[in-house]
Design a protein around this motif. Structure first.
Motif, PDB file in Angstrom:
ATOM      1  N   VAL A  48     -64.487 -33.072  77.520  1.00  0.00           N
ATOM      2  CA  VAL A  48     -62.954 -33.098  77.957  1.00  0.00           C
ATOM      3  C   VAL A  48     -62.655 -33.883  76.928  1.00  0.00           C
ATOM      4  N   ASP A  49     -63.014 -35.056  76.570  1.00  0.00           N
ATOM      5  CA  ASP A  49     -62.592 -35.874  75.391  1.00  0.00           C
ATOM      6  C   ASP A  49     -62.672 -35.231  74.160  1.00  0.00           C
ATOM      7  N   TYR A  50     -63.650 -34.093  73.738  1.00  0.00           N
ATOM      8  CA  TYR A  50     -63.819 -33.480  72.718  1.00  0.00           C
ATOM      9  C   TYR A  50     -62.498 -32.621  72.528  1.00  0.00           C
ATOM     10  N   PHE A  51     -62.457 -31.878  73.800  1.00  0.00           N
ATOM     11  CA  PHE A  51     -61.327 -30.761  73.914  1.00  0.00           C
ATOM     12  C   PHE A  51     -59.952 -31.513  73.717  1.00  0.00           C
ATOM     13  N   GLN A  52     -59.824 -32.815  74.116  1.00  0.00           N
ATOM     14  CA  GLN A  52     -58.527 -33.394  73.943  1.00  0.00           C
ATOM     15  C   GLN A  52     -58.099 -33.886  72.712  1.00  0.00           C
ATOM     16  N   GLN A  53     -59.167 -33.985  71.664  1.00  0.00           N
ATOM     17  CA  GLN A  53     -59.110 -34.461  70.586  1.00  0.00           C
ATOM     18  C   GLN A  53     -58.771 -33.095  69.502  1.00  0.00           C
ATOM     19  N   MET A  54     -59.579 -32.034  70.015  1.00  0.00           N
ATOM     20  CA  MET A  54     -59.556 -30.666  69.117  1.00  0.00           C
ATOM     21  C   MET A  54     -58.276 -30.135  69.257  1.00  0.00           C
ATOM     22  N   TYR A  55     -57.859 -29.793  70.613  1.00  0.00           N
ATOM     23  CA  TYR A  55     -56.784 -28.843  71.023  1.00  0.00           C
ATOM     24  C   TYR A  55     -55.297 -28.949  70.389  1.00  0.00           C
ATOM     25  N   PRO A  56     -54.901 -30.292  70.182  1.00  0.00           N
ATOM     26  CA  PRO A  56     -53.555 -30.523  69.710  1.00  0.00           C
ATOM     27  C   PRO A  56     -53.529 -29.995  68.112  1.00  0.00           C
ATOM     28  N   ASN A  57     -55.090 -30.345  67.491  1.00  0.00           N
ATOM     29  CA  ASN A  57     -54.874 -29.961  65.999  1.00  0.00           C
ATOM     30  C   ASN A  57     -54.859 -28.722  65.905  1.00  0.00           C
ATOM     31  N   LYS A  59     -53.744 -26.249  67.998  1.00  0.00           N
ATOM     32  CA  LYS A  59     -52.540 -25.679  68.448  1.00  0.00           C
ATOM     33  C   LYS A  59     -51.634 -25.712  67.446  1.00  0.00           C
ATOM     34  N   ASN A  60     -51.588 -26.796  66.566  1.00  0.00           N
ATOM     35  CA  ASN A  60     -50.442 -26.902  65.539  1.00  0.00           C
ATOM     36  C   ASN A  60     -50.830 -25.932  64.454  1.00  0.00           C
ATOM     37  N   PHE A  61     -51.954 -25.988  64.113  1.00  0.00           N
ATOM     38  CA  PHE A  61     -52.460 -25.203  63.057  1.00  0.00           C
ATOM     39  C   PHE A  61     -52.448 -23.613  63.361  1.00  0.00           C
ATOM     40  N   GLN A  62     -52.816 -22.987  64.445  1.00  0.00           N
ATOM     41  CA  GLN A  62     -52.755 -21.700  64.710  1.00  0.00           C
ATOM     42  C   GLN A  62     -51.433 -21.277  65.183  1.00  0.00           C
ATOM     43  N   GLY A  63     -50.910 -22.231  65.998  1.00  0.00           N
ATOM     44  CA  GLY A  63     -49.483 -21.551  66.566  1.00  0.00           C
ATOM     45  C   GLY A  63     -48.645 -21.171  65.460  1.00  0.00           C
ATOM     46  N   LYS A  64     -48.192 -22.102  64.615  1.00  0.00           N
ATOM     47  CA  LYS A  64     -47.222 -21.829  63.506  1.00  0.00           C
ATOM     48  C   LYS A  64     -47.693 -20.756  62.843  1.00  0.00           C
ATOM     49  N   ARG A  65     -48.887 -20.473  62.396  1.00  0.00           N
ATOM     50  CA  ARG A  65     -49.637 -19.546  61.655  1.00  0.00           C
ATOM     51  C   ARG A  65     -49.357 -18.134  62.447  1.00  0.00           C
ATOM     52  N   ALA A  66     -49.558 -18.176  63.655  1.00  0.00           N
ATOM     53  CA  ALA A  66     -49.410 -16.784  64.420  1.00  0.00           C
ATOM     54  C   ALA A  66     -47.927 -16.344  64.176  1.00  0.00           C
ATOM     55  N   VAL A  67     -47.075 -17.350  64.200  1.00  0.00           N
ATOM     56  CA  VAL A  67     -45.498 -16.893  64.225  1.00  0.00           C
ATOM     57  C   VAL A  67     -45.449 -16.245  62.846  1.00  0.00           C
ATOM     58  N   ILE A  68     -45.625 -17.255  61.682  1.00  0.00           N
ATOM     59  CA  ILE A  68     -45.497 -16.753  60.574  1.00  0.00           C
ATOM     60  C   ILE A  68     -46.225 -15.326  60.074  1.00  0.00           C
TER      61      ILE A  68
END
Length: 161
Positions: A48-57, A59-68
């Motif tokens: 969970v600690d690992y996921f909580q560190q990885m997920y926001p990064n 999300k920001n990386f892939q979310g914007k690029r999916a829209v673009i």
């Protein structure tokens, strides 16, 4: 190289294909490496600690690029629908746009539970491992959609006028 519509369209195809490869590579890395590393941690709460560190990064990386990527793919179809690659870039754009509703419908409820501060760390290991497994499976759908989007972009690059 002069700036004309044909050269601009070609540059957009290169950009789209490169970004699609980057998006797919990042998603595949998460599915193949991040998930396996997280699952191998000795304590479930550590995952969970690992996921909580990885997920926001991610999300920001892939979310914007999916829209673009959706915008780039669809716009190329409408900018030059007579080009043989147009339908492939349209399919690529739609593939990348498809990950947005999938994320909202298929993954967001899992993300919300796993990102809820210390609460998920206090759950038993069976719950944590089960949620992580659900997330891995749901993320794999995104990876496949991105892989299709990248493949369509690659096929589009191979088409000549």
């Amino acid at each position: 190289m002069e700036l004309n519509p044909e050269n601009l369209a070609y540059a957009l195809r290169i950009l789209t294909t490169a970004l699609a490869g980057q998006w797919y590579g990042a998603s595949q890395y998460i599915s193949s490496c991040e998930s396996a590393s997280r699952d191998s941690l000795p304590e479930a709460s550590m995952s969970v600690d690992y996921f909580q560190q990885m997920y926001p990064n991610a999300k920001n990386f892939q979310g914007k690029r999916a829209v673009i990527l959706g915008c780039l793919g669809v716009s190329q179809y409408f900018l030059d629908s007579s080009h043989q690659s147009a339908i492939y870039y349209l399919a690529s754009g739609v593939s990348f746009w498809s990950v947005i509703p999938w994320t909202a419908i298929g993954i967001a409820h899992i993300n919300k539970q796993l990102m809820d501060g210390d609460i998920p760390k206090k759950k038993d290991s069976k719950w944590i491992r089960g949620m992580m497994s659900q997330w891995d499976n749901a993320h794999l759908v995104r990876t496949v959609a991105g892989g299709l989007g990248f493949a369509f972009a690659l096929f589009g690059m191979l088409k000549k006028k």
